[in-house]
Design a protein around this motif. Structure first.
Motif, PDB file in Angstrom:
ATOM      1  N   LEU A 124       1.327  -1.109   7.528  1.00  0.00           N
ATOM      2  CA  LEU A 124       2.615  -1.734   7.207  1.00  0.00           C
ATOM      3  C   LEU A 124       2.420  -3.159   6.720  1.00  0.00           C
ATOM      4  O   LEU A 124       3.055  -3.607   5.753  1.00  0.00           O
ATOM      5  CB  LEU A 124       3.482  -1.770   8.468  1.00  0.00           C
ATOM      6  CG  LEU A 124       4.630  -0.780   8.543  1.00  0.00           C
ATOM      7  CD1 LEU A 124       5.349  -0.924   9.861  1.00  0.00           C
ATOM      8  CD2 LEU A 124       5.608  -0.920   7.402  1.00  0.00           C
ATOM      9  N   CYS A 125       1.543  -3.852   7.418  1.00  0.00           N
ATOM     10  CA  CYS A 125       1.260  -5.251   7.063  1.00  0.00           C
ATOM     11  C   CYS A 125       0.723  -5.318   5.629  1.00  0.00           C
ATOM     12  O   CYS A 125       1.150  -6.152   4.827  1.00  0.00           O
ATOM     13  CB  CYS A 125       0.249  -5.796   8.061  1.00  0.00           C
ATOM     14  SG  CYS A 125       0.227  -7.556   8.101  1.00  0.00           S
ATOM     15  N   LEU A 136       3.452  -4.633   3.114  1.00  0.00           N
ATOM     16  CA  LEU A 136       4.381  -5.773   3.016  1.00  0.00           C
ATOM     17  C   LEU A 136       3.772  -6.888   2.177  1.00  0.00           C
ATOM     18  O   LEU A 136       4.430  -7.472   1.317  1.00  0.00           O
ATOM     19  CB  LEU A 136       4.682  -6.315   4.412  1.00  0.00           C
ATOM     20  CG  LEU A 136       5.944  -5.819   5.090  1.00  0.00           C
ATOM     21  CD1 LEU A 136       6.023  -6.387   6.488  1.00  0.00           C
ATOM     22  CD2 LEU A 136       7.192  -6.175   4.306  1.00  0.00           C
ATOM     23  N   VAL A 137       2.508  -7.203   2.472  1.00  0.00           N
ATOM     24  CA  VAL A 137       1.846  -8.290   1.734  1.00  0.00           C
ATOM     25  C   VAL A 137       1.740  -7.918   0.250  1.00  0.00           C
ATOM     26  O   VAL A 137       1.972  -8.745  -0.639  1.00  0.00           O
ATOM     27  CB  VAL A 137       0.454  -8.576   2.334  1.00  0.00           C
ATOM     28  CG1 VAL A 137      -0.333  -9.487   1.427  1.00  0.00           C
ATOM     29  CG2 VAL A 137       0.581  -9.200   3.694  1.00  0.00           C
ATOM     30  N   ARG A 169       5.223  -8.403  -1.265  1.00  0.00           N
ATOM     31  CA  ARG A 169       5.682  -9.789  -1.361  1.00  0.00           C
ATOM     32  C   ARG A 169       4.859 -10.582  -2.357  1.00  0.00           C
ATOM     33  O   ARG A 169       5.372 -11.399  -3.092  1.00  0.00           O
ATOM     34  CB  ARG A 169       5.558 -10.468   0.012  1.00  0.00           C
ATOM     35  CG  ARG A 169       6.600 -10.074   1.025  1.00  0.00           C
ATOM     36  CD  ARG A 169       7.978 -10.575   0.672  1.00  0.00           C
ATOM     37  NE  ARG A 169       8.018 -11.984   0.361  1.00  0.00           N
ATOM     38  CZ  ARG A 169       8.047 -12.969   1.246  1.00  0.00           C
ATOM     39  NH1 ARG A 169       7.991 -12.706   2.540  1.00  0.00           N
ATOM     40  NH2 ARG A 169       8.103 -14.220   0.873  1.00  0.00           N
ATOM     41  N   ARG A 170       3.542 -10.345  -2.350  1.00  0.00           N
ATOM     42  CA  ARG A 170       2.663 -11.166  -3.179  1.00  0.00           C
ATOM     43  C   ARG A 170       2.284 -10.502  -4.482  1.00  0.00           C
ATOM     44  O   ARG A 170       1.530 -11.073  -5.261  1.00  0.00           O
ATOM     45  CB  ARG A 170       1.365 -11.451  -2.389  1.00  0.00           C
ATOM     46  CG  ARG A 170       1.581 -12.350  -1.218  1.00  0.00           C
ATOM     47  CD  ARG A 170       1.850 -13.743  -1.717  1.00  0.00           C
ATOM     48  NE  ARG A 170       2.135 -14.648  -0.645  1.00  0.00           N
ATOM     49  CZ  ARG A 170       2.539 -15.878  -0.829  1.00  0.00           C
ATOM     50  NH1 ARG A 170       2.702 -16.343  -2.040  1.00  0.00           N
ATOM     51  NH2 ARG A 170       2.781 -16.657   0.180  1.00  0.00           N
ATOM     52  N   ALA A 207      -0.804  -7.956  14.693  1.00  0.00           N
ATOM     53  CA  ALA A 207      -0.238  -7.161  13.584  1.00  0.00           C
ATOM     54  C   ALA A 207       1.284  -7.296  13.563  1.00  0.00           C
ATOM     55  O   ALA A 207       1.887  -7.504  12.513  1.00  0.00           O
ATOM     56  CB  ALA A 207      -0.646  -5.696  13.727  1.00  0.00           C
ATOM     57  N   ALA A 214       2.168 -10.678  12.218  1.00  0.00           N
ATOM     58  CA  ALA A 214       2.024 -10.780  10.766  1.00  0.00           C
ATOM     59  C   ALA A 214       3.212 -10.133  10.061  1.00  0.00           C
ATOM     60  O   ALA A 214       3.791 -10.702   9.135  1.00  0.00           O
ATOM     61  CB  ALA A 214       0.723 -10.115  10.323  1.00  0.00           C
ATOM     62  N   ILE A 215       3.584  -8.937  10.525  1.00  0.00           N
ATOM     63  CA  ILE A 215       4.697  -8.222   9.878  1.00  0.00           C
ATOM     64  C   ILE A 215       5.986  -9.031  10.026  1.00  0.00           C
ATOM     65  O   ILE A 215       6.745  -9.215   9.066  1.00  0.00           O
ATOM     66  CB  ILE A 215       4.862  -6.818  10.499  1.00  0.00           C
ATOM     67  CG1 ILE A 215       3.680  -5.939  10.103  1.00  0.00           C
ATOM     68  CG2 ILE A 215       6.160  -6.164  10.064  1.00  0.00           C
ATOM     69  CD1 ILE A 215       3.602  -4.654  10.875  1.00  0.00           C
ATOM     70  N   ILE A 234       6.010 -12.178   7.822  1.00  0.00           N
ATOM     71  CA  ILE A 234       6.314 -11.876   6.421  1.00  0.00           C
ATOM     72  C   ILE A 234       7.804 -11.605   6.275  1.00  0.00           C
ATOM     73  O   ILE A 234       8.462 -12.095   5.351  1.00  0.00           O
ATOM     74  CB  ILE A 234       5.492 -10.674   5.921  1.00  0.00           C
ATOM     75  CG1 ILE A 234       4.015 -11.036   5.866  1.00  0.00           C
ATOM     76  CG2 ILE A 234       5.949 -10.218   4.543  1.00  0.00           C
ATOM     77  CD1 ILE A 234       3.098  -9.869   5.642  1.00  0.00           C
TER      78      ILE A 234
END
Lengths: 347, 225
Positions: free
Chosen positions: A29-30, A33-34, A37-38, B211, B214-215, B218
Motif C-alpha cells: 500500500l505504501c 501511495l508513493v 503521489r510522486r 508502515a 508512512a501510509i 502520505i
C-alpha cells in the motif's frame, strides 16, 4: 485507484490474518501511495512486484497481494507487465483462484482507458476555452481600436479645420480688419477716395472669409442626404423589395454611427437572404431627437428558429453596446424583427 | 526564531499539553502488573501517547484550517521545512514524555535496563505512528473541536479493542484476528513480544507501526485546494 486496491485487499487478506501478510500488505500500500503521489516510474513498481514475488515464493500467505500489482500495472497502462504477477499468484495458490486476477486486470485496463479518454476531453475543453479567451481578447482589442480610430479621425478633422481656419480664414479676417482700420485713418485725413477703396477691399475680404467659412462647415457636415444615402442604397439594392421609410432629422448623427448602422443593416439583410423567404420586408429609420432607431422586419421566418443571435449579430451587438447603442431581435408569429438603436449627438 | 523553536513555543502555549507531557504519565505507573505480565500501565500509556500526539499536532491543524499552510506552500520556506520543524518539535516533547515515564517506571517497577531500551524504541515507533495518524486525521476536518471530539471517540474505541486499554490476553482470539489490522494493536503486541523475549515479533511490531506511519503520513500531507 486506491479504493479499488482497498477492496481487493479486504477481499483477499481479511481471511488470512497473518502478521507477515499484514506487513506485506502495508508495504505494498505504501509503495502504491508513493507511486501515485510522486508519479514514480513503473520501475519502482516492478522492483516492488519482484520483491513481493520472492516473498510469496518463500511465504505463500502473501501471494494474494500479487493481485494488487496486476491491477496497478493495468491501471498504469502496462499491459505486458500486468498478467505476470497474476500468473505467479495463480501458480502459487492454485488455478481456482484465477477470478480475482482476471477481474483486477480487466478493471485496471478499463479504468486506464477511461482515464485516458477523460484526459483527452479535458485537454480539448482547455484548448477550446483558450481559443474562446483569445477570441474575446481580440474582440476587445478590435473594439478599442475602433474607438481609437474614431477618436483619431475626430482629432485629424479638427486639425485640418484649424489649419484651414488659420491659413485662409485667419488671413482674410486679419486683412479685412487692417483695411477697416485704415478706413478710419483715411477719413480723418479727408482722403475719401482711398477710404472708399480701402472699405471695398475690406468688404471683399470679409465676403471671401464668409465663403471659406461656409465651405469648411459644409465639409464637416455632410448633410442629411449624404448621411442616410448609403443606408437607403443598401435597401434599394436588396434582392427582395423593401418598404423603406425615413423619419426625422439626421443632422445629429456622426459618421461612425452611420458606419455602424450600415454594418447592422447589411448583416440584417444578409440574414434575411440566407435564412428567410419573405413576402414583405419593412424597414424604418427614425431620427427621434436623441436617438436613431433602425427597424427591419420580415415575415419569412422558416423552420425552428429561436431568438438566438448568430455570431455576426453577437459581434454587432458588442460594437453597438461599446458606443451606448443596442441591438435586439424578436420573433412573433413568423415575423422576425431586428431593432438597432444609437444615441445621437444631442443626447 | 526558526520553525522548530516557534513550534515548541506553540505546543507549550496550551496548558493541557504541559499536563499531558509532564504530569499525566505518572499516575499510570501506579497500575500494578497482573497475570505475570508487564505492568498494564505500560500498555495503557499508549493511549496517552496517542492523545498527546494529537494535541501536539494542533498548531499544524489550526494553520491548515486558517489557510496559513497554503501561504507557506507558496513561500520560499516550503511545506516540508514547515512540517519538519513542527514534527521535530512534537517528537522532542513526546520523547521527553516517554523518557520521564520510563524513568518513573524504572523507579516504580524496576525492570531490566535493556527492556527499557526496547520499550523506549517501541514507544518512539508508536509516537511516530500517532503523529502521522493525527496529521491524517486533522486533514479530514475544517474545525479542530469537531476533529478532537471525533478523535476522542474513535481513539478510545481503537485502544479498547486492540489491547491498549484492555489487556491483550482478555481479547478473544477470533477478535484478535480482526483487530490485528488496527495499528494500535501492535503496541501491546510488541510489549507482549518483549516480555516473552520474542525479538522477531518485536521487530515485526516496529515494521508494521512504521508502515502505518508512512501510509498515514502520505495521506496526511495530501493538499486539498
Amino acid at each position: 485507484m486506491l479504493s479499488a486496491i482497498f477492496v481487493i485487499l479486504t477481499v483477499e487478506m481479511a481471511p488470512l490474518a497473518e502478521e507477515s501478510a499484514l506487513l506485506a500488505m502495508l508495504l505494498v500500500l505504501c509503495l502504491v501511495l508513493v507511486q501515485e503521489r510522486r508519479s514514480l516510474s513503473l520501475t519502482w513498481l516492478l522492483f516492488g512486484c519482484a520483491a513481493l514475488s520472492l516473498w510469496a515464493i518463500l511465504r505463500p500467505e502473501v501471494a494474494p497481494l500479487l493481485v494488487v500489482f496486476v491491477y496497478v500495472f493495468a491501471w498504469n497502462g502496462a499491459p505486458l507487465l500486468a498478467p505476470l504477477p497474476g500468473v505467479l499468484g495463480i501458480v502459487l495458490r492454485g488455478a481456482h483462484t484465477f477470478v480475482l486476477p482476471v477481474c483486477a486486470l480487466l478493471l485496471g485496463a478499463a479504468l486506464y482507458f477511461w482515464r485516458r479518454e477523460s484526459k483527452e476531453l479535458l485537454e480539448q475543453a482547455d484548448a477550446l476555452r483558450q481559443r474562446l479567451y483569445r477570441a474575446e481578447q481580440t474582440e476587445l482589442t478590435l473594439l478599442a481600436d475602433h474607438r481609437d480610430v474614431q477618436r483619431l479621425a475626430q482629432l485629424e478633422e479638427r486639425r485640418t479645420l484649424a489649419e484651414k481656419l488659420h491659413d485662409n480664414l485667419g488671413h482674410e479676417l486679419t486683412a479685412a480688419h487692417l483695411s477697416a482700420k485704415s478706413v478710419r485713418v483715411l477719413l480723418e485725413r479727408d482722403d475719401i477716395e482711398r477710404a472708399l477703396a480701402s472699405q471695398q477691399k475690406s468688404e471683399g475680404r470679409i465676403a471671401e472669409a464668409l465663403r471659406q467659412l461656409a465651405a469648411a462647415v459644409s465639409r464637416l457636415d455632410p448633410g442629411e442626404e449624404a448621411g442616410v444615402r448609403p443606408l437607403a442604397e443598401l435597401f434599394e439594392r436588396f434582392v427582395y423589395p423593401v418598404d423603406l421609410s425615413i423619419e426625422g432629422d439626421s443632422l445629429g448623427i456622426e459618421p461612425y454611427q452611420i458606419q455602424l448602422l450600415y454594418s447592422a443593416v447589411k448583416e440584417a439583410l444578409t440574414n434575411v437572404a440566407k435564412h428567410a423567404a419573405p413576402r414583405s420586408v419593412v424597414a424604418r429609420i427614425e431620427f427621434a431627437g436623441h436617438l436613431v432607431r433602425v427597424t427591419v422586419t420580415n415575415d419569412g421566418v422558416a423552420g425552428d428558429i429561436t431568438n438566438r443571435s448568430g455570431r455576426g449579430l453577437r459581434y454587432l451587438r458588442k460594437r453597438l453596446e461599446a458606443v451606448r447603442g443596442s441591438l435586439s431581435t424578436n420573433i412573433d408569429k413568423g415575423r422576425f424583427t431586428l431593432i438597432v438603436t444609437l444615441p445621437m449627438r444631442n443626447a | 526564531m526558526n520553525i522548530f523553536a516557534h513550534a515548541i513555543k506553540e505546543a507549550t502555549r496550551y496548558r493541557v499539553n504541559l499536563v499531558l507531557v509532564f504530569l499525566l504519565p505518572f499516575p499510570l505507573l501506579l497500575i500494578p502488573a497482573e497475570f505475570g505480565a508487564f505492568p498494564f500501565g505500560l500498555s495503557l500509556y499508549g493511549m496517552l501517547v496517542l492523545y498527546t500526539a494529537f494535541l501536539l499536532s494542533r498548531p499544524i491543524a489550526e494553520d491548515r484550517i486558517k489557510g496559513i499552510i497554503v501561504r507557506i506552500a507558496a513561500s520560499p520556506l516550503g511545506v516540508w521545512r514547515y512540517l519538519a520543524g513542527h514534527l521535530a518539535a512534537g517528537f522532542l516533547l513526546l520523547g521527553v514524555q516517554i523518557a520521564l515515564f520510563l524513568v518513573g517506571s524504572y523507579f516504580v517497577h524496576g525492570l531490566a535496563p535493556v527492556e527499557y531500551l526496547h520499550l523506549f524504541l517501541l514507544y518512539l515507533s508508536f509516537s511516530v505512528f500517532s503523529t502521522s495518524f493525527a496529521l491524517a486525521w486533522s486533514n479530514l476536518f475544517r474545525a479542530f473541536n469537531v476533529s478532537l471530539g471525533l478523535f476522542a471517540a474513535i481513539a478510545s474505541l481503537l485502544c479498547l479493542v486492540s489491547g491498549v486499554s484492555l489487556p491483550l490476553m482478555l481479547i478473544p482470539q477470533q477478535l484478535r484476528r480482526v483487530t490485528m489490522f488496527l495499528p494500535t494493536y501492535w503496541l501491546p503486541f510488541g510489549i507482549e513480544a518483549l516480555q516473552a523475549a520474542r525479538y522477531g515479533d518485536l521487530l515485526l511490531s516496529h515494521a508494521i507501526l512504521a508502515a502505518y506511519a508512512a501510509i498515514l503520513f502520505i495521506a496526511g500531507t495530501v493538499r486539498k485546494l
